[in-house]
Write a protein that holds these residues in place. Structure first.
Motif, PDB file in Angstrom:
ATOM      1  N   SER A  99       0.816  -1.215   0.000  1.00 37.66           N
ATOM      2  CA  SER A  99       0.000   0.000   0.000  1.00 37.66           C
ATOM      3  C   SER A  99       0.850   1.267   0.000  1.00 37.66           C
ATOM      4  N   TYR A 100       0.424   2.241  -0.806  1.00 35.40           N
ATOM      5  CA  TYR A 100       1.058   3.553  -0.802  1.00 35.40           C
ATOM      6  C   TYR A 100       1.018   4.194   0.580  1.00 35.40           C
ATOM      7  N   THR A 101      -0.021   3.852   1.347  1.00 34.43           N
ATOM      8  CA  THR A 101      -0.254   4.604   2.591  1.00 34.43           C
ATOM      9  C   THR A 101       0.355   3.959   3.836  1.00 34.43           C
ATOM     10  N   ALA A 102       0.988   2.802   3.694  1.00 35.30           N
ATOM     11  CA  ALA A 102       1.629   2.202   4.875  1.00 35.30           C
ATOM     12  C   ALA A 102       2.761   3.122   5.334  1.00 35.30           C
ATOM     13  N   THR A 143       3.970  13.121  11.794  1.00 38.87           N
ATOM     14  CA  THR A 143       5.332  13.392  11.319  1.00 38.87           C
ATOM     15  C   THR A 143       5.921  12.147  10.669  1.00 38.87           C
ATOM     16  N   GLY A 144       5.046  11.199  10.345  1.00 35.18           N
ATOM     17  CA  GLY A 144       5.531   9.959   9.740  1.00 35.18           C
ATOM     18  C   GLY A 144       5.757  10.111   8.250  1.00 35.18           C
ATOM     19  N   LEU A 145       6.519   9.176   7.694  1.00 32.84           N
ATOM     20  CA  LEU A 145       6.689   9.113   6.237  1.00 32.84           C
ATOM     21  C   LEU A 145       6.034   7.819   5.771  1.00 32.84           C
ATOM     22  N   ARG A 146       5.537   7.854   4.534  1.00 31.18           N
ATOM     23  CA  ARG A 146       4.812   6.691   4.029  1.00 31.18           C
ATOM     24  C   ARG A 146       5.483   6.103   2.792  1.00 31.18           C
ATOM     25  N   ILE A 147       5.045   4.919   2.412  1.00 29.75           N
ATOM     26  CA  ILE A 147       5.596   4.264   1.222  1.00 29.75           C
ATOM     27  C   ILE A 147       5.561   5.229   0.027  1.00 29.75           C
ATOM     28  N   VAL A 148       4.469   5.975  -0.107  1.00 34.38           N
ATOM     29  CA  VAL A 148       4.336   6.884  -1.247  1.00 34.38           C
ATOM     30  C   VAL A 148       5.484   7.902  -1.293  1.00 34.38           C
ATOM     31  N   ASP A 149       6.018   8.273  -0.124  1.00 36.08           N
ATOM     32  CA  ASP A 149       7.101   9.267  -0.077  1.00 36.08           C
ATOM     33  C   ASP A 149       8.404   8.747  -0.690  1.00 36.08           C
ATOM     34  N   LEU A 150       8.521   7.413  -0.796  1.00 34.43           N
ATOM     35  CA  LEU A 150       9.762   6.848  -1.355  1.00 34.43           C
ATOM     36  C   LEU A 150       9.966   7.268  -2.803  1.00 34.43           C
ATOM     37  N   PHE A 151       8.863   7.642  -3.477  1.00 34.37           N
ATOM     38  CA  PHE A 151       8.948   7.855  -4.918  1.00 34.37           C
ATOM     39  C   PHE A 151       9.047   9.332  -5.326  1.00 34.37           C
ATOM     40  N   ASP A 152       9.346  10.173  -4.330  1.00 38.88           N
ATOM     41  CA  ASP A 152       9.609  11.588  -4.608  1.00 38.88           C
ATOM     42  C   ASP A 152      10.910  11.906  -3.868  1.00 38.88           C
ATOM     43  N   GLU A 153      12.038  11.648  -4.548  1.00 33.22           N
ATOM     44  CA  GLU A 153      13.321  11.713  -3.844  1.00 33.22           C
ATOM     45  C   GLU A 153      13.612  13.090  -3.247  1.00 33.22           C
ATOM     46  N   ALA A 154      13.324  14.122  -4.014  1.00 35.10           N
ATOM     47  CA  ALA A 154      13.622  15.481  -3.508  1.00 35.10           C
ATOM     48  C   ALA A 154      12.750  15.787  -2.296  1.00 35.10           C
ATOM     49  N   PHE A 199       5.558  -3.115  -6.963  1.00 42.91           N
ATOM     50  CA  PHE A 199       4.540  -3.743  -6.112  1.00 42.91           C
ATOM     51  C   PHE A 199       3.557  -2.753  -5.492  1.00 42.91           C
ATOM     52  N   VAL A 200       3.861  -1.465  -5.525  1.00 40.64           N
ATOM     53  CA  VAL A 200       3.033  -0.521  -4.771  1.00 40.64           C
ATOM     54  C   VAL A 200       1.711  -0.230  -5.497  1.00 40.64           C
ATOM     55  N   CYS A 201       0.675   0.000  -4.708  1.00 41.34           N
ATOM     56  CA  CYS A 201      -0.650   0.215  -5.295  1.00 41.34           C
ATOM     57  C   CYS A 201      -1.587   0.861  -4.273  1.00 41.34           C
ATOM     58  N   ASP A 202      -2.794   1.196  -4.734  1.00 42.07           N
ATOM     59  CA  ASP A 202      -3.876   1.627  -3.846  1.00 42.07           C
ATOM     60  C   ASP A 202      -4.487   0.334  -3.303  1.00 42.07           C
ATOM     61  N   ALA A 203      -4.022  -0.085  -2.135  1.00 38.34           N
ATOM     62  CA  ALA A 203      -4.397  -1.408  -1.613  1.00 38.34           C
ATOM     63  C   ALA A 203      -5.878  -1.474  -1.247  1.00 38.34           C
ATOM     64  N   SER A 204      -6.397  -0.417  -0.663  1.00 45.02           N
ATOM     65  CA  SER A 204      -7.812  -0.420  -0.276  1.00 45.02           C
ATOM     66  C   SER A 204      -8.691  -0.657  -1.504  1.00 45.02           C
ATOM     67  N   ARG A 205      -8.344   0.012  -2.576  1.00 46.20           N
ATOM     68  CA  ARG A 205      -9.127  -0.142  -3.808  1.00 46.20           C
ATOM     69  C   ARG A 205      -9.069  -1.596  -4.309  1.00 46.20           C
ATOM     70  N   LEU A 206      -7.858  -2.145  -4.319  1.00 47.62           N
ATOM     71  CA  LEU A 206      -7.666  -3.512  -4.806  1.00 47.62           C
ATOM     72  C   LEU A 206      -8.433  -4.525  -3.939  1.00 47.62           C
ATOM     73  N   ILE A 207      -8.351  -4.350  -2.625  1.00 42.25           N
ATOM     74  CA  ILE A 207      -9.017  -5.295  -1.719  1.00 42.25           C
ATOM     75  C   ILE A 207     -10.536  -5.216  -1.906  1.00 42.25           C
ATOM     76  N   ASN A 208     -11.047  -3.997  -1.981  1.00 38.40           N
ATOM     77  CA  ASN A 208     -12.495  -3.836  -2.193  1.00 38.40           C
ATOM     78  C   ASN A 208     -12.925  -4.424  -3.534  1.00 38.40           C
ATOM     79  N   GLU A 209     -12.104  -4.260  -4.569  1.00 41.19           N
ATOM     80  CA  GLU A 209     -12.452  -4.834  -5.883  1.00 41.19           C
ATOM     81  C   GLU A 209     -12.553  -6.350  -5.791  1.00 41.19           C
ATOM     82  N   TYR A 210     -11.612  -6.956  -5.076  1.00 41.06           N
ATOM     83  CA  TYR A 210     -11.634  -8.421  -4.922  1.00 41.06           C
ATOM     84  C   TYR A 210     -12.897  -8.862  -4.199  1.00 41.06           C
ATOM     85  N   ILE A 211     -13.212  -8.174  -3.105  1.00 40.84           N
ATOM     86  CA  ILE A 211     -14.391  -8.552  -2.322  1.00 40.84           C
ATOM     87  C   ILE A 211     -15.658  -8.382  -3.174  1.00 40.84           C
TER      88      ILE A 211
END
Ligand code: GDP
Ligand code: IMO
Ligand code: MG
Length: 428
Positions: A99-102, A143-154, A199-211
């Protein structure tokens, strides 16, 4: 089809990894929804033992989607190490999603986890030192950082600069710990960003789609009910919600999308780390169970404290999780004991209590009320149906069902994937 949740009913290490791996065969998607690498989930098959810390315990079933959802806290460097190890062993990790938001667990979280424990002295929690508490603190302090932050180096560098300065001041001035440098943190993150990108994605969206598409989704809890930040033996708890409610917030699905909640119950109690364990056995029976059950932490290697099964706890877990059934593990570990005890209530002086106390100080005055039952022999390990279980085990199961008001749907009588059988279909 609505999702099935697997939760620990005790203090973690109930066998959630084994139960998840068993149920994963029928599932299309397996999701970890909270916690991080403090978890150690063991899966055994074809004579091999695997210990997973971040990756869901469905990964050994090729073709399934395994999601690390937004409620988790992830050390990206550690995740890459776990993925490398799985690939080296020949396992397919193509089904992984992150998930992007972890939130990220960063090196300063681990240093703080260690330093805070030292400062607590005799009141230490006995954490796994994986940085979990400090990472969730940052999440809630915003003040946390998330997985999504990994992809904006600056942007990442910019945010980290302020954070590292602030953390270093605390590390040095409060705890006298050596500061860390931006380079130390950044080099690990840059490599992890490249490795994790596919591997990164909108996990909530994916999980809801599966359900919503009628596919079978299994939500795998880490830790256990008594380690829950809200419902456990606070402050001797972890920093997240392993209980079933956490499965919704952690994976980004609504409560209406949950079908059933399976509570994993070990046939006796264990606790690694500090905090009350009323049925603790400090005698040779405790040593027997620890050695027989290999009760050493899957993450830290620490010997686990051992005690008799406490049904006051399991009944409480049934309530706070809304359990629909129980998965009972490690019945074979107790084989060979002449008698076994089960705690069905507590007493305080002449008062009999059927629920836990939220005032931990009171536990000093509590004593367990036990039912003593005849033990069983090794023949249990070959049982593959309820009828094949020794009579004494069937009585043990009936007692658990009666006291907790919850039916047993799954029985595990050995470490291997094959030594498991179902009494009911949790997906039905
Ligand atoms: P988790 O954290 O809940 O996934 O549990 P752990 O993997 O930390 O600890 C459970 C331990 O018990 C592992 O070593 C498992 O291989 C083992 N185990 C699980 N179920 C059984 C069982 O029914 N019998 C025996 N003997 N071992 C089991
Ligand atoms: P699994 O998923 C058992 C315990 C630690 C400590 C407390 C807080 O394998 O069941 P933390 O590092 O989370 O801040 O530590 O929680 N703990 C566990 N005990 N199994 C676990 O995970 C645990 N994860 C954390 O020992 O008492
Ligand atoms: Mg474990």
């Amino acid at each position: 089809m609505r999702a099935v949740v697997v939760v620990g009913t005790q203090w973690g290490d109930e066998g959630k990894g084994k139960v998840t791996d068993y149920l994963a065969e029928q599932a299309d998607m397996i999701v970890r929804y909270q916690g991080g690498a403090n978890a150690g989930h063991t899966v055994v098959f074809k004579g091999q033992e695997y210990k997973l810390h971040l990756v869901p315990s469905g990964i050994f079933h090729p073709g399934k989607i395994c999601v690390l959802a937004g409620g988790m806290v992830i050390d990206p460097v550690e995740l890459c190490g776990e993925l490398d190890e799985l690939e080296k062993q020949g396992h397919d990790i193509a089904g992984l999603r992150v998930s992007y938001t972890a939130h990220l667990v960063l090196p300063y979280h681990k240093l703080l986890d260690g330093a805070e424990e030292v400062q607590r002295g005799a009141n230490k929690i006995g954490t796994t030192q994986r940085g979990i508490g400090p990472a969730y603190v940052d999440k809630y302090a915003r003040t946390g950082l998330r997985i999504v932050d990994l992809f904006d180096e600056a942007g990442l560098r910019e945010k980290l600069k302020g954070l590292i300065d602030a953390k270093n001041r605390v590390l040095e001035c409060v705890y006298g710990v050596k500061p860390i440098s931006m380079n130390e943190v950044m080099s690990g993150l840059q490599r992890a960003a490249v490795r994790l990108k596919p591997f990164v994605c909108d996990a909530s969206r994916l999980i809801n789609e599966y359900i919503d598409a009628g596919r079978k989704v299994l939500l795998e809890g880490a830790q256990g009910t008594m380690l829950d930040i809200d419902h456990g033996t606070y402050p001797y708890v972890t920093a997240s919600n392993p209980t079933a409610g956490g499965a919704c917030t952690g994976s980004g699905i609504g409560p209406t999308k949950i079908k059933s909640v399976v509570g994993v119950v070990k046939a006796y109690s264990t606790r690694v780390g500090d905090g009350p364990l009323l049925t603790e056995l400090k005698d040779e029976t405790g040593v027997f169970i620890r050695e027989r059950g290999h009760e050493y932490g899957a993450t830290t290697g620490r010997p686990r404290r051992v005690g008799w099964l406490d049904l006051v706890i399991v009944k409480y877990a049934s309530r706070v999780n809304g359990l629909t059934s129980l998965a009972l593990t490690k019945l074979d570990t107790l084989a060979g004991l002449e008698t076994v005890k089960v705690c069905i209530a507590y007493k305080k002086g002449s008062e009999r209590l059927s629920d836990i106390s939220f005032n931990l100080g009171e536990y000093g005055e509590y004593e367990p009320c036990y039912v003593e039952m005849k033990g069983w022999d090794e023949s249990i390990t070959v049982a593959r149906s309820y009828d094949e279980l020794p009579k004494e085990v069937r009585e043990y199961i009936r007692l658990i069902e009666n006291v907790t008001g919850t039916q047993v749907s799954l029985v595990s009588v050995g470490r291997d994937r094959g030594s498991t059988f179902a009494l009911a279909d949790v997906f039905a």
